[in-house]
Design an enzyme around this catalytic site. Structure first.
Site, PDB file in Angstrom:
ATOM      1  N   CYS A  88       0.815  -1.224   0.000  1.00 19.35           N
ATOM      2  CA  CYS A  88       0.000   0.000   0.000  1.00 19.35           C
ATOM      3  C   CYS A  88       0.847   1.272   0.000  1.00 19.35           C
ATOM      4  O   CYS A  88       0.334   2.358  -0.248  1.00 19.35           O
ATOM      5  CB  CYS A  88      -0.948  -0.006   1.186  1.00 19.35           C
ATOM      6  SG  CYS A  88      -2.021  -1.446   1.198  1.00 19.35           S
ATOM      7  N   HIS A 111      -3.204   7.324   2.871  1.00 22.93           N
ATOM      8  CA  HIS A 111      -3.655   6.018   2.389  1.00 22.93           C
ATOM      9  C   HIS A 111      -5.003   5.692   3.039  1.00 22.93           C
ATOM     10  O   HIS A 111      -5.184   5.849   4.246  1.00 22.93           O
ATOM     11  CB  HIS A 111      -2.614   4.957   2.757  1.00 22.93           C
ATOM     12  CG  HIS A 111      -3.061   3.566   2.481  1.00 22.93           C
ATOM     13  ND1 HIS A 111      -3.633   3.200   1.282  1.00 22.93           N
ATOM     14  CD2 HIS A 111      -3.040   2.445   3.252  1.00 22.93           C
ATOM     15  CE1 HIS A 111      -3.938   1.912   1.322  1.00 22.93           C
ATOM     16  NE2 HIS A 111      -3.594   1.436   2.506  1.00 22.93           N
ATOM     17  N   ASN A 158     -10.038  -0.299   0.804  1.00 22.19           N
ATOM     18  CA  ASN A 158      -8.600  -0.094   0.689  1.00 22.19           C
ATOM     19  C   ASN A 158      -8.136  -0.615  -0.678  1.00 22.19           C
ATOM     20  O   ASN A 158      -8.158  -1.817  -0.917  1.00 22.19           O
ATOM     21  CB  ASN A 158      -7.916  -0.852   1.839  1.00 22.19           C
ATOM     22  CG  ASN A 158      -6.405  -0.759   1.798  1.00 22.19           C
ATOM     23  OD1 ASN A 158      -5.824  -0.332   0.808  1.00 22.19           O
ATOM     24  ND2 ASN A 158      -5.766  -1.180   2.881  1.00 22.19           N
TER      25      ASN A 158
HETATM   26  N1  COA Z   1     -17.510  -8.879  10.643  1.00 17.08           N
HETATM   27  C1  COA Z   1     -17.919  -9.161  11.887  1.00 17.08           C
HETATM   28  N2  COA Z   1     -17.048  -9.467  12.869  1.00 17.08           N
HETATM   29  C2  COA Z   1     -15.742  -9.479  12.557  1.00 17.08           C
HETATM   30  C3  COA Z   1     -15.263  -9.198  11.273  1.00 17.08           C
HETATM   31  C4  COA Z   1     -16.217  -8.888  10.286  1.00 17.08           C
HETATM   32  N3  COA Z   1     -15.870  -8.592   9.022  1.00 17.08           N
HETATM   33  N4  COA Z   1     -13.907  -9.284  11.276  1.00 17.08           N
HETATM   34  C5  COA Z   1     -13.549  -9.605  12.522  1.00 17.08           C
HETATM   35  N5  COA Z   1     -14.645  -9.736  13.292  1.00 17.08           N
HETATM   36  C6  COA Z   1     -14.727 -10.087  14.705  1.00 17.08           C
HETATM   37  C7  COA Z   1     -13.493 -10.788  15.198  1.00 17.08           C
HETATM   38  O1  COA Z   1     -13.592 -12.175  14.929  1.00 17.08           O
HETATM   39  C8  COA Z   1     -13.554 -10.493  16.668  1.00 17.08           C
HETATM   40  O2  COA Z   1     -14.482 -11.368  17.266  1.00 17.08           O
HETATM   41  P1  COA Z   1     -14.206 -11.989  18.712  1.00 17.08           P
HETATM   42  O3  COA Z   1     -14.119 -10.788  19.624  1.00 17.08           O
HETATM   43  O4  COA Z   1     -15.396 -12.833  18.924  1.00 17.08           O
HETATM   44  O5  COA Z   1     -12.926 -12.719  18.583  1.00 17.08           O
HETATM   45  C9  COA Z   1     -14.160  -9.098  16.735  1.00 17.08           C
HETATM   46  O6  COA Z   1     -14.784  -8.884  15.465  1.00 17.08           O
HETATM   47  C10 COA Z   1     -13.149  -8.002  16.959  1.00 17.08           C
HETATM   48  O7  COA Z   1     -12.060  -8.211  16.083  1.00 17.08           O
HETATM   49  P2  COA Z   1     -10.824  -7.271  16.096  1.00 17.08           P
HETATM   50  O8  COA Z   1      -9.798  -7.811  15.166  1.00 17.08           O
HETATM   51  O9  COA Z   1     -10.440  -6.976  17.510  1.00 17.08           O
HETATM   52  O10 COA Z   1     -11.466  -5.939  15.487  1.00 17.08           O
HETATM   53  P3  COA Z   1     -10.791  -4.530  15.328  1.00 17.08           P
HETATM   54  O11 COA Z   1     -11.553  -3.515  16.059  1.00 17.08           O
HETATM   55  O12 COA Z   1      -9.297  -4.604  15.559  1.00 17.08           O
HETATM   56  O13 COA Z   1     -11.023  -4.249  13.785  1.00 17.08           O
HETATM   57  C11 COA Z   1      -9.819  -4.306  11.708  1.00 17.08           C
HETATM   58  C12 COA Z   1     -10.436  -5.129  12.835  1.00 17.08           C
HETATM   59  C13 COA Z   1      -9.202  -5.255  10.692  1.00 17.08           C
HETATM   60  C14 COA Z   1     -10.907  -3.488  11.043  1.00 17.08           C
HETATM   61  C15 COA Z   1      -8.749  -3.351  12.283  1.00 17.08           C
HETATM   62  O14 COA Z   1      -7.867  -4.063  13.125  1.00 17.08           O
HETATM   63  C16 COA Z   1      -7.932  -2.683  11.215  1.00 17.08           C
HETATM   64  O15 COA Z   1      -8.434  -1.872  10.448  1.00 17.08           O
HETATM   65  N6  COA Z   1      -6.631  -2.954  11.151  1.00 17.08           N
HETATM   66  C17 COA Z   1      -5.773  -2.373  10.120  1.00 17.08           C
HETATM   67  C18 COA Z   1      -5.958  -3.146   8.837  1.00 17.08           C
HETATM   68  C19 COA Z   1      -5.370  -2.439   7.668  1.00 17.08           C
HETATM   69  O16 COA Z   1      -5.431  -1.246   7.554  1.00 17.08           O
HETATM   70  N7  COA Z   1      -4.806  -3.224   6.760  1.00 17.08           N
HETATM   71  C20 COA Z   1      -4.290  -2.743   5.538  1.00 17.08           C
HETATM   72  C21 COA Z   1      -2.915  -2.242   5.697  1.00 17.08           C
HETATM   73  S1  COA Z   1      -2.381  -1.398   4.293  1.00 17.08           S
END
Ligand code: COA
Length: 323
Positions: free
Chosen positions: A109, A250, A280
């Site tokens: 990215c 980004h 993204n």
């Molecule tokens: N729908 C519903 N629930 C979901 C889900 C979805 N699409 N994806 C994950 N969950 C669940 C998880 O399983 C977890 O459940 P649990 O508590 O029962 O284990 C819960 O939601 C929380 O997950 P978590 O990973 O703690 O959520 P978060 O608040 O960290 O959000 C992201 C997850 C991926 C949105 C966030 O971490 C993020 O944006 N990270 C950066 C990713 C990024 O930018 N990547 C590209 C880099 S260039």
């Protein structure tokens, strides 16, 4: 360096959060509140070269120059059509930029920023004069559509700029990489599957083909690294936070963008967001946003911008530009 034209292209097919809730256990509410994303554009067969070509032609048209005037094409992509030929050469063929030298660059990215820096170095050296810098991705091809933790986040698209030499415009950049943390965001099937040395190599799609991500680690990395490198680039450019008209970041997650705004004490009006429409799009996200701002006339009165991104590798960077 001066940007004299911008362009972008996204596939026509739009996939909403509700559409995704029909294939994985997720909801519009979860995706919207955790990421800000409402929908994304998904390729129905267009390749990264197809999208990159349309974005490039739009940028050339916007710049008012012919494809033959381009002497370098740098394509940033983590989803090239093929390893051979490189996808920039495919774009050369499709655009008719017959006088260009062409290569691909992959920094996930952060790719567009790294490509822009490369273009700036070539322009400064005098080796090339008119450069197409493109970010084009079909991330949907690398997604495991049964993995709700990644499939809701990404989309396909391309953005491009035409850059020319202009010594009166200041350009400053900082970049970084941390290969030790590379395992938090991976994909691309790098396991050796070779019948000569491994008779079990019956499946050419390697186990690690699909994107895998430790979302929380990436989140923590982004919210600390992006403001840090923006501060560094402002210092290097002898500018204050308030001297900047737009911070073009980004587009991964609106919570990351809000956190950056808060940490830098920047009003959110200066940090445009379009990720709700696209998700993204990796290396395409910054040039797509640049093109939207340009076509909306918002860059006309802008003097100073900062671009900043982060991604797999890990990689990151921030660039200050006078327009
Ligand atoms: N729908 C519903 N629930 C979901 C889900 C979805 N699409 N994806 C994950 N969950 C669940 C998880 O399983 C977890 O459940 P649990 O508590 O029962 O284990 C819960 O939601 C929380 O997950 P978590 O990973 O703690 O959520 P978060 O608040 O960290 O959000 C992201 C997850 C991926 C949105 C966030 O971490 C993020 O944006 N990270 C950066 C990713 C990024 O930018 N990547 C590209 C880099 S260039």
């Amino acid at each position: 360096m001066r940007i004299i034209g911008t362009g972008s292209c996204t596939p026509l097919k739009i996939v909403t959060n509700d559409d995704l809730s029909n294939i994985v256990d997720t909801s519009d509410e979860w995706i919207s509140t955790r990421t800000g994303i409402k929908c994304r554009h998904i390729s129905e067969g267009e390749t990264s070269a197809d999208l990159g070509t349309k974005a490039a032609l739009n940028a050339l048209d916007n710049a008012g120059i012919k494809p033959e005037a381009v002497d370098l094409i740098i394509l940033a992509s983590m989803t090239p059509d093929s390893m051979l030929p490189n996808t920039a050469c495919r774009i050369q063929e499709k655009t008719g930029a017959v006088n260009a030298t062409c290569f691909d660059l992959n920094a996930a990215c952060s790719g567009f920023l790294f490509a822009l820096n490369t273009a700036n170095a070539f322009l400064t050296s005098g080796m090339y004069n008119t450069i197409l810098v493109i970010g084009a991705e079909t991330v949907s091809r690398t997604i495991d559509w049964s993995d709700r933790t990644t499939c809701v986040l990404f989309g396909d698209g391309a953005g491009a700029v035409v850059a020319v030499s202009d010594n009166s415009k200041k350009y400053t950049a900082v970049t970084g990489s941390d290969g030790i943390k590379g395992s938090v965001l991976t994909g691309g099937g790098t396991v050796l599957k070779n019948f000569l040395v491994n008779s079990d190599a019956t499946n050419l799609i390697a186990d690690d083909y699909y994107m895998k991500m430790n979302g929380q680690e990436v989140f923590k990395f982004a919210v600390s690294k992006v403001p840090e490198c923006i501060r560094q680039v402002l210092d290097k450019s002898e500018k204050n936070v308030d001297d900047i008209d737009y911070y073009i970041l980004h587009q991964a997650n609106v919570r990351i963008i809000s956190s950056v705004a808060k940490r830098l004490h920047v009003c959110e009006d200066k940090i445009p967001v379009n990720l709700h429409n696209y998700g993204n799009t990796s290396a395409a996200s910054i040039p797509i946003l640049l093109d939207e701002l340009n076509r909306a006339g918002k860059l006309k009165d802008a003097k100073n911008i900062v671009l900043s991104g982060f991604g797999g590798g890990l990689t990151w960077g921030a660039t200050f530009m006078e327009l």
